[in-house]
Design a protein around this motif. Structure first.
Motif, PDB file in Angstrom:
ATOM      1  N   VAL A   6       0.841  -1.205   0.000  1.00 53.52           N
ATOM      2  CA  VAL A   6       0.000   0.000   0.000  1.00 53.52           C
ATOM      3  C   VAL A   6       0.874   1.253   0.000  1.00 53.52           C
ATOM      4  N   CYS A   7       1.921   1.247   0.800  1.00 51.50           N
ATOM      5  CA  CYS A   7       2.822   2.413   0.839  1.00 51.50           C
ATOM      6  C   CYS A   7       3.504   2.626  -0.499  1.00 51.50           C
ATOM      7  N   SER A  11       3.038   5.966  -2.865  1.00 48.78           N
ATOM      8  CA  SER A  11       4.200   6.722  -3.333  1.00 48.78           C
ATOM      9  C   SER A  11       4.203   6.837  -4.852  1.00 48.78           C
ATOM     10  N   ALA A  12       3.889   5.759  -5.527  1.00 50.04           N
ATOM     11  CA  ALA A  12       3.864   5.803  -6.993  1.00 50.04           C
ATOM     12  C   ALA A  12       2.786   6.763  -7.486  1.00 50.04           C
ATOM     13  N   ALA A  13       1.612   6.730  -6.850  1.00 46.34           N
ATOM     14  CA  ALA A  13       0.534   7.647  -7.254  1.00 46.34           C
ATOM     15  C   ALA A  13       0.949   9.090  -6.998  1.00 46.34           C
ATOM     16  N   GLY A  14       1.582   9.360  -5.872  1.00 46.27           N
ATOM     17  CA  GLY A  14       2.031  10.712  -5.561  1.00 46.27           C
ATOM     18  C   GLY A  14       3.070  11.209  -6.541  1.00 46.27           C
ATOM     19  N   LEU A  15       4.000  10.340  -6.927  1.00 51.02           N
ATOM     20  CA  LEU A  15       5.005  10.734  -7.908  1.00 51.02           C
ATOM     21  C   LEU A  15       4.378  10.984  -9.280  1.00 51.02           C
ATOM     22  N   GLY A  16       3.344  10.207  -9.625  1.00 58.56           N
ATOM     23  CA  GLY A  16       2.625  10.435 -10.886  1.00 58.56           C
ATOM     24  C   GLY A  16       1.918  11.787 -10.885  1.00 58.56           C
ATOM     25  N   ILE A  17       1.278  12.128  -9.787  1.00 57.20           N
ATOM     26  CA  ILE A  17       0.601  13.429  -9.679  1.00 57.20           C
ATOM     27  C   ILE A  17       1.629  14.560  -9.708  1.00 57.20           C
ATOM     28  N   ALA A  18       2.776  14.342  -9.093  1.00 52.56           N
ATOM     29  CA  ALA A  18       3.844  15.348  -9.125  1.00 52.56           C
ATOM     30  C   ALA A  18       4.343  15.552 -10.555  1.00 52.56           C
ATOM     31  N   ARG A  32       6.879  19.751  -3.957  1.00 54.90           N
ATOM     32  CA  ARG A  32       6.261  19.467  -2.657  1.00 54.90           C
ATOM     33  C   ARG A  32       5.547  18.112  -2.686  1.00 54.90           C
ATOM     34  N   LEU A  33       4.834  17.840  -3.751  1.00 52.80           N
ATOM     35  CA  LEU A  33       4.148  16.548  -3.892  1.00 52.80           C
ATOM     36  C   LEU A  33       5.145  15.395  -3.963  1.00 52.80           C
ATOM     37  N   ALA A  34       6.233  15.593  -4.656  1.00 53.83           N
ATOM     38  CA  ALA A  34       7.248  14.536  -4.743  1.00 53.83           C
ATOM     39  C   ALA A  34       7.839  14.252  -3.355  1.00 53.83           C
ATOM     40  N   GLY A  35       8.072  15.308  -2.598  1.00 52.84           N
ATOM     41  CA  GLY A  35       8.586  15.118  -1.244  1.00 52.84           C
ATOM     42  C   GLY A  35       7.619  14.343  -0.364  1.00 52.84           C
ATOM     43  N   PRO A  40       6.146   7.686   2.432  1.00 52.55           N
ATOM     44  CA  PRO A  40       5.752   6.294   2.712  1.00 52.55           C
ATOM     45  C   PRO A  40       6.838   5.271   2.374  1.00 52.55           C
ATOM     46  N   ILE A  41       7.537   5.459   1.269  1.00 53.25           N
ATOM     47  CA  ILE A  41       8.612   4.534   0.914  1.00 53.25           C
ATOM     48  C   ILE A  41       9.737   4.612   1.951  1.00 53.25           C
ATOM     49  N   GLY A  42      10.048   5.809   2.405  1.00 53.12           N
ATOM     50  CA  GLY A  42      11.068   5.965   3.445  1.00 53.12           C
ATOM     51  C   GLY A  42      10.673   5.255   4.726  1.00 53.12           C
ATOM     52  N   LEU A  43       9.414   5.335   5.093  1.00 50.23           N
ATOM     53  CA  LEU A  43       8.942   4.649   6.296  1.00 50.23           C
ATOM     54  C   LEU A  43       9.027   3.133   6.148  1.00 50.23           C
ATOM     55  N   VAL A  44       8.739   2.631   4.961  1.00 52.39           N
ATOM     56  CA  VAL A  44       8.845   1.186   4.723  1.00 52.39           C
ATOM     57  C   VAL A  44      10.297   0.744   4.819  1.00 52.39           C
ATOM     58  N   LEU A  45      11.187   1.499   4.214  1.00 53.19           N
ATOM     59  CA  LEU A  45      12.595   1.099   4.187  1.00 53.19           C
ATOM     60  C   LEU A  45      13.258   1.202   5.562  1.00 53.19           C
TER      61      LEU A  45
END
Length: 148
Positions: A6-7, A11-18, A32-35, A40-45
């Motif tokens: 899910v995370c 993240s992929a959807a947010g990067l697409g919108i960015a 800002r959107l990319a940041g 979520p990816i940072g939290l997973v890693l």
């Protein structure tokens, strides 16, 4: 496993919108959107998502969160009572002592002339015509005290 998926999707959807936002020449909002979408990816890693998933299904963790909530409510309640009372016991004693010292012994008597009611049979006193009409010295002192 599901949380990581899910995370990643978020993240992929947010990067697409960015990317769409950058295409429309809105670079500040795209950055800002990319940041935000990389969080979520940072939290997973870092393992925070795995820890949170383990904690969310642990009865022991929920009891601990409940105890923290109770402690927080106790602190808030004691703080509210302390504010209503006017501080700690030492502060209240100091305030009472300062109030007793601040009141002059003759302050309970009225500072302006006699009472407005006249006793029956006594004529009203006429104001003295030789004295100035009004004395503004006390008003001037107050104004000087406030810097006016």
């Amino acid at each position: 496993m599901i949380a990581e998926t899910v995370c990643s999707a978020v993240s992929a959807a947010g990067l697409g919108i960015a990317a769409v936002s950058a295409y429309r020449k809105r670079f500040l909002s795209a950055a800002r959107l990319a940041g935000y979408s990389l969080v979520p990816i940072g939290l997973v890693l870092t393992g925070v998502v795995g820890w949170a998933a383990d904690t969310a299904f642990s009865l022991k963790a929920w009891v601990g969160f409940g105890m923290l909530g109770v402690a927080w409510l106790v602190f808030l309640g004691t703080r509210a009572v302390e504010r209503r009372r006017g501080g700690t016991r030492k502060e209240r004693r100091a305030a009472k002592a300062a109030q007793r010292e601040a009141v002059a012994p003759a302050a309970s008597a009225p500072s302006l002339g006699g009472s407005s009611r006249q006793a029956p049979g006594r004529p009203a006193a006429k104001p003295q015509s030789t004295a100035p009409a009004e004395d503004f010295s006390d008003i001037e002192a107050i104004l000087k005290k406030h810097g006016i």
